[in-house]
Design an enzyme around this catalytic site. Structure first.
Site, PDB file in Angstrom:
ATOM      1  N   VAL A 161      22.825  35.802  63.791  1.00 26.83           N
ATOM      2  CA  VAL A 161      22.833  37.219  64.337  1.00 26.83           C
ATOM      3  C   VAL A 161      24.052  37.074  65.524  1.00 26.83           C
ATOM      4  CG1 VAL A 161      21.521  38.590  65.869  1.00 26.83           C
ATOM      5  CG2 VAL A 161      20.307  37.059  64.453  1.00 26.83           C
TER       6      VAL A 161
ATOM      7  N   HIS B  51      23.563  34.509  71.784  1.00 28.94           N
ATOM      8  CA  HIS B  51      22.293  34.087  72.168  1.00 28.94           C
ATOM      9  C   HIS B  51      22.161  32.568  72.443  1.00 28.94           C
ATOM     10  CE1 HIS B  51      22.414  34.175  67.852  1.00 28.94           C
ATOM     11  NE2 HIS B  51      21.711  33.120  67.927  1.00 28.94           N
TER      12      HIS B  51
HETATM   13  P1  AMP Z   1      21.264  32.153  64.910  1.00 32.67           P
HETATM   14  O1  AMP Z   1      21.334  31.207  63.668  1.00 32.67           O
HETATM   15  O2  AMP Z   1      21.983  31.096  66.024  1.00 32.67           O
HETATM   16  O3  AMP Z   1      22.151  33.323  64.844  1.00 32.67           O
HETATM   17  O4  AMP Z   1      19.908  32.341  65.134  1.00 32.67           O
HETATM   18  C1  AMP Z   1      19.197  33.681  65.066  1.00 32.67           C
HETATM   19  C2  AMP Z   1      17.748  33.439  65.452  1.00 32.67           C
HETATM   20  O5  AMP Z   1      17.216  34.523  65.499  1.00 32.67           O
HETATM   21  C3  AMP Z   1      16.988  32.645  64.135  1.00 32.67           C
HETATM   22  O6  AMP Z   1      16.291  31.386  64.945  1.00 32.67           O
HETATM   23  C4  AMP Z   1      15.775  33.660  63.796  1.00 32.67           C
HETATM   24  O7  AMP Z   1      14.600  33.273  63.495  1.00 32.67           O
HETATM   25  C5  AMP Z   1      15.940  34.474  64.896  1.00 32.67           C
HETATM   26  N1  AMP Z   1      15.595  35.918  64.932  1.00 32.67           N
HETATM   27  C6  AMP Z   1      15.958  36.780  63.887  1.00 32.67           C
HETATM   28  N2  AMP Z   1      15.430  37.922  64.041  1.00 32.67           N
HETATM   29  C7  AMP Z   1      14.568  37.898  64.976  1.00 32.67           C
HETATM   30  C8  AMP Z   1      13.686  38.779  65.805  1.00 32.67           C
HETATM   31  N3  AMP Z   1      13.365  40.058  65.155  1.00 32.67           N
HETATM   32  N4  AMP Z   1      13.001  38.403  66.675  1.00 32.67           N
HETATM   33  C9  AMP Z   1      12.908  37.264  67.102  1.00 32.67           C
HETATM   34  N5  AMP Z   1      13.667  36.136  66.544  1.00 32.67           N
HETATM   35  C10 AMP Z   1      14.416  36.482  65.329  1.00 32.67           C
END
Ligand code: AMP
Length: 121
Positions: free
Chosen positions: A100, A104
């Site tokens: 994403v 974060h």
């Molecule tokens: P990253 O790989 O560091 O970009 O992590 C993105 C994280 O966002 C992953 O652990 C996903 O499970 C989480 N994620 C994606 N969509 C959502 C959502 N709608 N609500 C909560 N977590 C999410």
């Protein structure tokens, strides 16, 4: 990398997509990861539009930076992560496995976590 205003966390921030929110202030929101990797798996995101930790550190103003990291600390304390420790992760870009493109921080806890990366990889 330009900020994609249609990313899933931007949609959570504007209320278009729901989340399991546990914290909000002027600078950050935090919610439970939809696919938890550990018993406690919290995501903390700044309210501003920043792609990555490096973008945030370079372009956010001092209030945003202080406010965000104070929120991370507060959440760690308030969600029982300080007692036995936790891992904080900020994946960046392709090699970091970032899915994403809105900065974060993952707060992972509630169980002992293995090595950060597999040795030799
Ligand atoms: P990253 O790989 O560091 O970009 O992590 C993105 C994280 O966002 C992953 O652990 C996903 O499970 C989480 N994620 C994606 N969509 C959502 C959502 N709608 N609500 C909560 N977590 C999410």
């Amino acid at each position: 990398m330009a900020y994609d205003k249609d990313n899933v966390f931007a949609k959570i921030l504007c209320g278009e997509i729901p989340c399991d929110k546990i914290y909000e202030d002027d600078y950050a929101i935090a919610f439970h990861d939809i696919e938890p990797q550990t018993p406690i798996h919290i995501l903390v995101i700044p309210k501003g539009a920043y792609v990555s930790i490096a973008d945030f550190g370079q372009n956010a103003d001092e209030n945003e930076i202080t406010g965000f990291w104070r929120a991370v600390s507060k959440i760690a304390h308030e969600h029982g992560l300080m007692e036995n420790g936790f891992r904080s992760v900020a994946n960046t870009g392709v090699h970091g496995g970032q899915e994403v493109p809105h900065f974060h921080v993952h707060l992972l806890g509630g169980a002992k976590i293995g090595p950060l990366v597999q040795k030799g990889k």
